[in-house]
Design an enzyme around this catalytic site. Structure first.
Site, PDB file in Angstrom:
ATOM      1  CG  HIS A   1      -1.696   1.281   1.389  1.00  0.00           C
ATOM      2  ND1 HIS A   1      -2.698   1.658   0.530  1.00  0.00           N
ATOM      3  CD2 HIS A   1      -1.579   2.288   2.306  1.00  0.00           C
ATOM      4  CE1 HIS A   1      -3.185   2.837   0.911  1.00  0.00           C
ATOM      5  NE2 HIS A   1      -2.523   3.238   1.985  1.00  0.00           N
TER       6      HIS A   1
ATOM      7  NE  ARG B   1       6.142  10.396  -1.107  1.00  0.00           N
ATOM      8  CZ  ARG B   1       5.336   9.655  -0.346  1.00  0.00           C
ATOM      9  NH1 ARG B   1       4.313  10.213   0.243  1.00  0.00           N
ATOM     10  NH2 ARG B   1       5.553   8.376  -0.143  1.00  0.00           N
TER      11      ARG B   1
ATOM     12  CG  ASP C   1      -8.659   5.320   8.086  1.00  0.00           C
ATOM     13  OD1 ASP C   1      -9.356   6.122   8.727  1.00  0.00           O
ATOM     14  OD2 ASP C   1      -7.510   5.585   7.684  1.00  0.00           O
TER      15      ASP C   1
HETATM   16 CA    CA Z   1      -5.684   4.399   6.996  1.00  0.00          CA
END
Ligand code: CA
Length: 417
Positions: free
Chosen positions: A133, A142, A233
């Site tokens: 990840h 980036r 999340d």
């Molecule tokens: Ca997270």
């Protein structure tokens, strides 16, 4: 191999809540105050009733904790006591002559109950511990040539999240409004996120405190971990991308996180311990762990648009791939003397595997919106739309033993205007 156990409560063959599991949760039935229960098959064992039957009277512990609306006080009895309580319930459920069998009020149907947030969460920390990840996000946000920042293999990167917006499975999640910058050459705008995403994570619940100023040693860290749950999340990628420099995630993450209602105790996951990936370069001595600290837990994400009869499984991965394990996360978190408290949640960070079907977020599955996911029924997605339902499931299996987490499921509501 573990001795085969059979419960007198019928457990469907593929149930996550086998006799080997017995996860803890907070449930309520009718208008009763929520209290502590243990899941088995399609039922819940009411631990208050079991305590009243005298099963734990010799434990010299405060048995009023079963009547609480969170597990925090129960957890604070300490692992020695809670492990013994779980063992005794397991024995009773395997004993054909158990007195619990005659106590109809001690066993209730899950379908008749409401499940609540299992712990009162004082603090929530989110790690970033999957190398797949972190590499994918580094490439997209980036530099594809230097996707991992220089610190990544030396410490488990994390940030302090928001505990107040943690909700239990089933609670709808509202699309956040925020500051977005859709056009690089124009000023930012304020409005509903256009890149709403989930993150497939596993969280652990802190089960024992450390004093402020004292760190937790690698050898003791597992004593401080009570159990695990599934964690979504939620992330607004457009808000995140504009705001995150230089201090990291803020409003792109703090509008909601969802958890599964059952906490699987660490001891129930013992049969599924595995060696983690090799850590190269070698980590500093305070982070060095011995033995099997990762867990073989199958994970999947299902996406179901509103009105679609069937969900589509869009990701399958495994918790065993985590580069940094829970012990290292907790040890690093406290290494400067930060105190953790019972009920704190520490989440793994998005769990992605190596192949594109195992990515744990839409950001990666759609490669930042550049490809679409095809769903059953013909719809396509890059990011989440209003009415979408996201469900994360997880289970471990070895021989005849299955220990699962159930699910964390939530539906997306439109942003407030
Ligand atoms: Ca997270």
């Amino acid at each position: 191999m573990q001795q085969k156990l059979t419960s007198w409560i019928p457990v469907p063959e593929h149930s996550d809540f086998s006799i080997y599991n017995l996860p803890y949760g907070i449930f309520s039935k009718d208008s009763h105050t929520p209290r502590i229960g243990m899941a088995i098959g399609e039922h819940i064992v009411d631990l208050k009733r079991v305590a009243e039957a005298g099963l734990f009277h010799d434990l010299h512990a405060d048995l009023s904790v079963f009547d609480r609306t969170s597990l925090n006080d129960y957890i604070s009895l300490g692992k020695e006591v809670t492990t013994e309580i779980r063992k005794r319930v397991q024995q009773e459920l395997c004993d054909e002559h158990s007195s619990l069998k005659e106590m109809s009020s001690a066993i209730v149907q899950q379908s008749e109950c409401k499940l609540h947030l299992p712990v009162k969460v004082g603090d929530y920390t989110d790690f970033y511990s999957s190398i797949e990840h972190a590499t994918n996000v580094g490439k997209m946000f980036r530099d594809p040539e230097n996707a991992l920042l220089p610190n990544w293999k030396h410490l488990p990167v994390g940030y302090h999240g928001r505990a107040s917006s943690i909700v239990v499975s089933g609670t709808p999640v509202q699309r956040p409004n925020g500051q977005l910058k859709p056009d690089d050459d124009k000023p930012p705008v304020y409005g509903p996120s256009q890149r709403l995403d989930f993150e497939l994570e596993v969280g652990f619940i802190v089960g024992k405190e450390n004093q402020l100023g004292n760190s937790i040693h690698v050898q003791q860290a597992e004593d401080h971990i009570f159990g695990l749950l599934l964690f979504n999340d939620w992330s607004a990628r457009d808000i995140q991308k504009w705001e995150y420099r230089p201090l990291g995630p803020f409003l792109g993450k703090n509008f909601a996180s969802s958890v599964s209602p059952w906490i699987v105790p660490l001891e129930a996951l013992d049969p599924f311990r595995v060696q983690g990936p090799e850590q190269n370069p070698e980590v500093l001595p305070y982070l060095r762990t011995q033995g099997k600290k990762n867990y073989d837990i199958n994970l999947e994400v299902d996406l179901q648009p509103q009105g679609q009869p069937e969900p589509t499984t869009i990701s399958r991965t495994n918790y065993r791939y985590m580069y940094w394990n829970m012990v290292q996360q907790l040890v690093h978190h406290t290494s400067g003397g930060c105190n953790v408290r019972i009920g704190d949640i520490m989440a793994s960070g998005t769990i992605s595997g190596t192949d594109p079907q195992s990515y744990g977020s839409l950001l990666e599955l759609s490669w930042s919106g550049s490809t679409t996911l095809k769903l059953k029924g013909g719809q396509e997605r890059t990011f989440l739309e209003d009415g979408d339902r996201v469900t994360i499931k997880g289970f471990a299996r070895k021989d005849d033993i299955r220990v699962g987490f159930g699910e964390v499921t939530s539906k997306i509501l439109p942003a407030k205007i």
